[in-house]
Design an enzyme around this catalytic site. Structure first.
Site, PDB file in Angstrom:
ATOM      1  N   CYS A   2       0.820  -1.194   0.000  1.00  0.00           N
ATOM      2  CA  CYS A   2       0.000   0.000   0.000  1.00  0.00           C
ATOM      3  C   CYS A   2       0.857   1.247   0.000  1.00  0.00           C
ATOM      4  O   CYS A   2       2.076   1.204  -0.027  1.00  0.00           O
ATOM      5  CB  CYS A   2      -0.891   0.017   1.249  1.00  0.00           C
ATOM      6  SG  CYS A   2      -1.742  -1.524   1.580  1.00  0.00           S
ATOM      7  N   ASN A  76       1.952  -0.603   5.495  1.00  0.00           N
ATOM      8  CA  ASN A  76       2.356  -0.925   4.135  1.00  0.00           C
ATOM      9  C   ASN A  76       3.268  -2.144   4.190  1.00  0.00           C
ATOM     10  O   ASN A  76       4.282  -2.129   4.889  1.00  0.00           O
ATOM     11  CB  ASN A  76       3.098   0.269   3.515  1.00  0.00           C
ATOM     12  CG  ASN A  76       3.790  -0.089   2.210  1.00  0.00           C
ATOM     13  OD1 ASN A  76       3.339  -0.942   1.458  1.00  0.00           O
ATOM     14  ND2 ASN A  76       4.911   0.569   1.952  1.00  0.00           N
ATOM     15  N   ASP A 101      -3.522  -9.757   7.610  1.00  0.00           N
ATOM     16  CA  ASP A 101      -2.330  -9.579   8.436  1.00  0.00           C
ATOM     17  C   ASP A 101      -2.328  -8.212   9.104  1.00  0.00           C
ATOM     18  O   ASP A 101      -1.674  -8.012  10.137  1.00  0.00           O
ATOM     19  CB  ASP A 101      -1.062  -9.783   7.599  1.00  0.00           C
ATOM     20  CG  ASP A 101      -0.958  -8.828   6.416  1.00  0.00           C
ATOM     21  OD1 ASP A 101      -2.000  -8.346   5.942  1.00  0.00           O
ATOM     22  OD2 ASP A 101       0.175  -8.578   5.949  1.00  0.00           O
ATOM     23  N   GLY A 365      15.094 -12.223  -6.095  1.00  0.00           N
ATOM     24  CA  GLY A 365      16.273 -12.698  -5.374  1.00  0.00           C
ATOM     25  C   GLY A 365      17.102 -11.613  -4.718  1.00  0.00           C
ATOM     26  O   GLY A 365      18.255 -11.845  -4.356  1.00  0.00           O
TER      27      GLY A 365
END
EC number: 6.3.5.4
Length: 630
Positions: A2, A76, A101, A365
């Site tokens: 966000c 965020n 979450d 990665g």
């Protein structure tokens, strides 16, 4: 994922301009969260949120607040271990109304305050406030994956996920931080909490800041790596632990209620993430790779294809063009907020834009080089250390980590870095570790001939080595490899993650980085340096545990690329060359005073200027045009 923003002050200081500003700040970050928005208002508190819905799409709206509206949160990022935390909180009697979450983070902060930070596994930047007392807490994740910028202006604490949002507030002006210019010309990123904007700071990774409506305290660190070596660990047990953590981190970061994929460059790190992720999914995972085929040495897609075949992924190729560069450049600089790192941001942006058409979450990665010791300059540093030890019989690290005999088989990695070796060994040979690594990271000498006298005077006035030295020698270790990787984790990595965040969020794509799990970093920090950087072999430890997870030709690669861009070649002739000429021939650029007039006049004929130096010049000039001139 966000965009968050807010304005906090004693109630009498909050006015109608602030209410209008919070809406403009949110709109400036619409790209970060086009799925919804919300505002929380209380006495002295304005919080704004733009949402990219990834977990609990229906009910995870923000700002989120407690049932009695005492506590409010804008957040965020993602808390990857939210299900485990939720279970623990439920067992303590807390009742949840969503499966997000965000609510887990809210309830954990209500229960434990800043002590909750020690339990979080994720990428995050948040602002949490108790509206009854006016006390608040802001924090940023361990590595700086998610951004948090702030300014203290006229008794107001104003924050946002991006600087461009802060600049929408009428009391914040876009002014140049001259010391920041000096740092950028030295490192192509900024150290500490500074930004290129005067009076605008960034909250550093692994830091929190507390305050009340009347003002903020000094930021403090809540986590740091401990390099105390575990001499008792066996290689077999270490490999088992690391394998387990890599698999668990990827598994946690596959949690999503929307389609996901991976970046796949063909390098070791993205190959490892893609291969491990593919093992947990029923359908072939979508992966995305970028390449340039005009010139030799700018295409590693054959390795990406090998990895895709090996693990059953669906690999899609994206080839950005010179036209794309010209079309995208201004937008990239605008989205970055301030220029950092190298020209690889351009193809990253293009790959992200294509990926966003098919997935909403992508795993990459990033972080493997810094945690596991993957940069060629680490090998350069140890080549000098091995020579120094052999000649002077010195043992700066207590014992020789790398001998001349052991390092020889890994030296072919440096074949493409001969120009850097020539520059590195011109002066200061066999000086102390900090001075030599400073030379390896200092980019100012490469660009000094292009600078104006005023800018050269600025560099003379700004002494970056003292700040560099405090970071480099700040870790509790005598190990050269640990000092080098720790410096990069604290400085270069946040700059690279700024790129990672902006290029993905610019196209409303959530980027996750499984190698940057604090458990992995803590384990590797405790590994004996001789095991981690055995014989001067980059990523020796990671390569050992990936033997059966990625193709052997990827493990054996000695042509590390790092998403190279043929910018130096493009700058000699063709549309990009004309674009660069236009940028530097403008009246604004000539009057700027950063670069010398001769450099600006001969920009197309500067054959000795590499892509990295040219990119640094171009970004700095365009940043001024976009953010300062306007």
């Amino acid at each position: 994922m966000c965009g968050i923003c807010g304005i906090v002050a004693v109630p009498e200081k909050i006015g109608i301009n602030d209410s209008s500003a919070i809406e403009k700040m949110m709109q400036a970050m619409f790209h970060r969260g086009p799925d919804g928005k919300g505002v929380f208002r209380s006495d002295g508190i304005l919080l704004g949120h733009q949402r990219l819905a990834v977990i609990d799409i229906e009910h995870g709206k923000q700002p989120m607040y407690s049932a009695d509206k005492r506590f409010a949160l804008v957040f965020n990022g993602e808390i990857y271990n939210y299900l485990e935390l939720r279970q623990s909180l439920t067992q303590s009697g807390i009742v949840f109304s969503t499966f997000s979450d965000t609510e887990v983070l809210l309830q954990l902060l209500i229960k434990e305050g800043k002590h909750a930070l020690n339990k979080l596994n994720g990428m995050f930047a948040f602002f949490f406030v108790d509206t009854f007392t006016g006390k608040w807490l802001a924090a940023r994740d361990h590595f700086g994956v998610k951004p948090f910028y702030y300014a203290n202006v006229n008794g107001k604490f104003i924050f946002a996920s991006e600087i461009k949002a802060l600049l929408k507030h009428p009391e914040i002006q876009a002014e140049v931080n001259q010391q920041g210019i000096g740092q950028y010309l030295t490192f192509q990123f900024l150290l500490g909490q500074q930004t290129l904007f005067a009076n605008i700071n960034k909250l550093e990774p692994a830091h929190f800041i507390e305050g009340e409506l009347s003002g903020a305290q000094v930021p403090a660190r809540y986590w740091d790596l401990d390099f105390t070596v575990n001499e008792q660990v066996s290689e077999q047990l270490l490999h088992e632990k690391l394998t387990s953590l890599l698999e668990d981190s990827v598994k946690l970061q596959l949690r999503s209620d929307v389609p996901l994929g991976t970046y796949l460059s063909g390098g070791l790190d993205s190959s490892a993430v893609t291969a491990i992720a593919a093992g947990y999914l029923d359908a072939p995972i979508k992966s995305f790779t970028g390449k340039f085929t005009e010139y030799h040495g700018f295409d590693e897609s054959e390795y990406a294809d090998d990895v895709a075949r090996y693990c059953g992924a669906n690999c899609q190729h994206i080839e950005p063009s010179q036209k794309d560069f010209i079309t995208d450049f201004n937008q990239i600089i605008y989205m970055l907020d301030e220029p950092v790192a190298g020209p690889g941001v351009f193809p990253q942006y293009r790959v992200s834009a294509e990926a966003a058409k098919q997935v909403k979450v992508i795993l990459g990665g990033q972080g493997g080089d810094e945690i596991f010791g993957g940069y060629a300059r680490y090998l350069v540093g140890y080549l000098e250390q091995a020579l120094k030890g052999a000649i002077f019989e010195t043992q700066e690290e207590g014992k020789h980590l790398v001998s001349l005999e052991s390092i020889v088989p890994n030296l072919p990695l440096l074949k493409q870095y001969v120009p850097m070796l020539n520059q590195f060994w011109k002066e200061g040979l066999f000086e102390s570790m900090d001075k030599r690594y400073f030379r390896l990271t200092n980019r100012a000498p490469d660009i000094q001939s292009l600078l104006s006298n005023d800018t050269l005077a600025l560099l003379d006035q700004y002494h970056p080595f003292s700040q560099f030295e405090s970071i480099f020698n700040g870790a509790n270790t005598h190990s050269y490899i640990n000092k080098m990787t720790n410096f990069d984790l604290q400085t270069l990595l946040p700059a690279l993650l700024q790129v990672e965040d902006r290029v993905s969020m610019a196209v409303s794509l959530e980027s996750r980085v499984p190698l940057l799990d604090k458990r992995i970093a803590e384990l590797v920090a405790s590994v004996p340096p001789g095991m981690k950087f055995k014989g001067g072999k980059t990523k020796a430890l990671l390569k050992e545990v990936l033997k059966n997870k990625v193709p052997q030709n990827v493990l054996a690669r000695k042509d590390k690329m790092g998403f190279p861009v043929p910018l130096a070649q493009w700058s000699l002739q063709g549309p990009v060359a004309e674009f660069i000429q236009d940028v530097f021939s403008s009246q604004r650029a000539r009057q700027r005073g950063i670069f010398s007039q001769s450099a600006l006049q001969n920009i197309g004929r500067l054959g000795g200027v590499g892509a990295r130096q040219l990119w640094g010049m171009l970004c700095l000039e365009m940043w001024h045009q976009i953010y300062i001139d306007s």
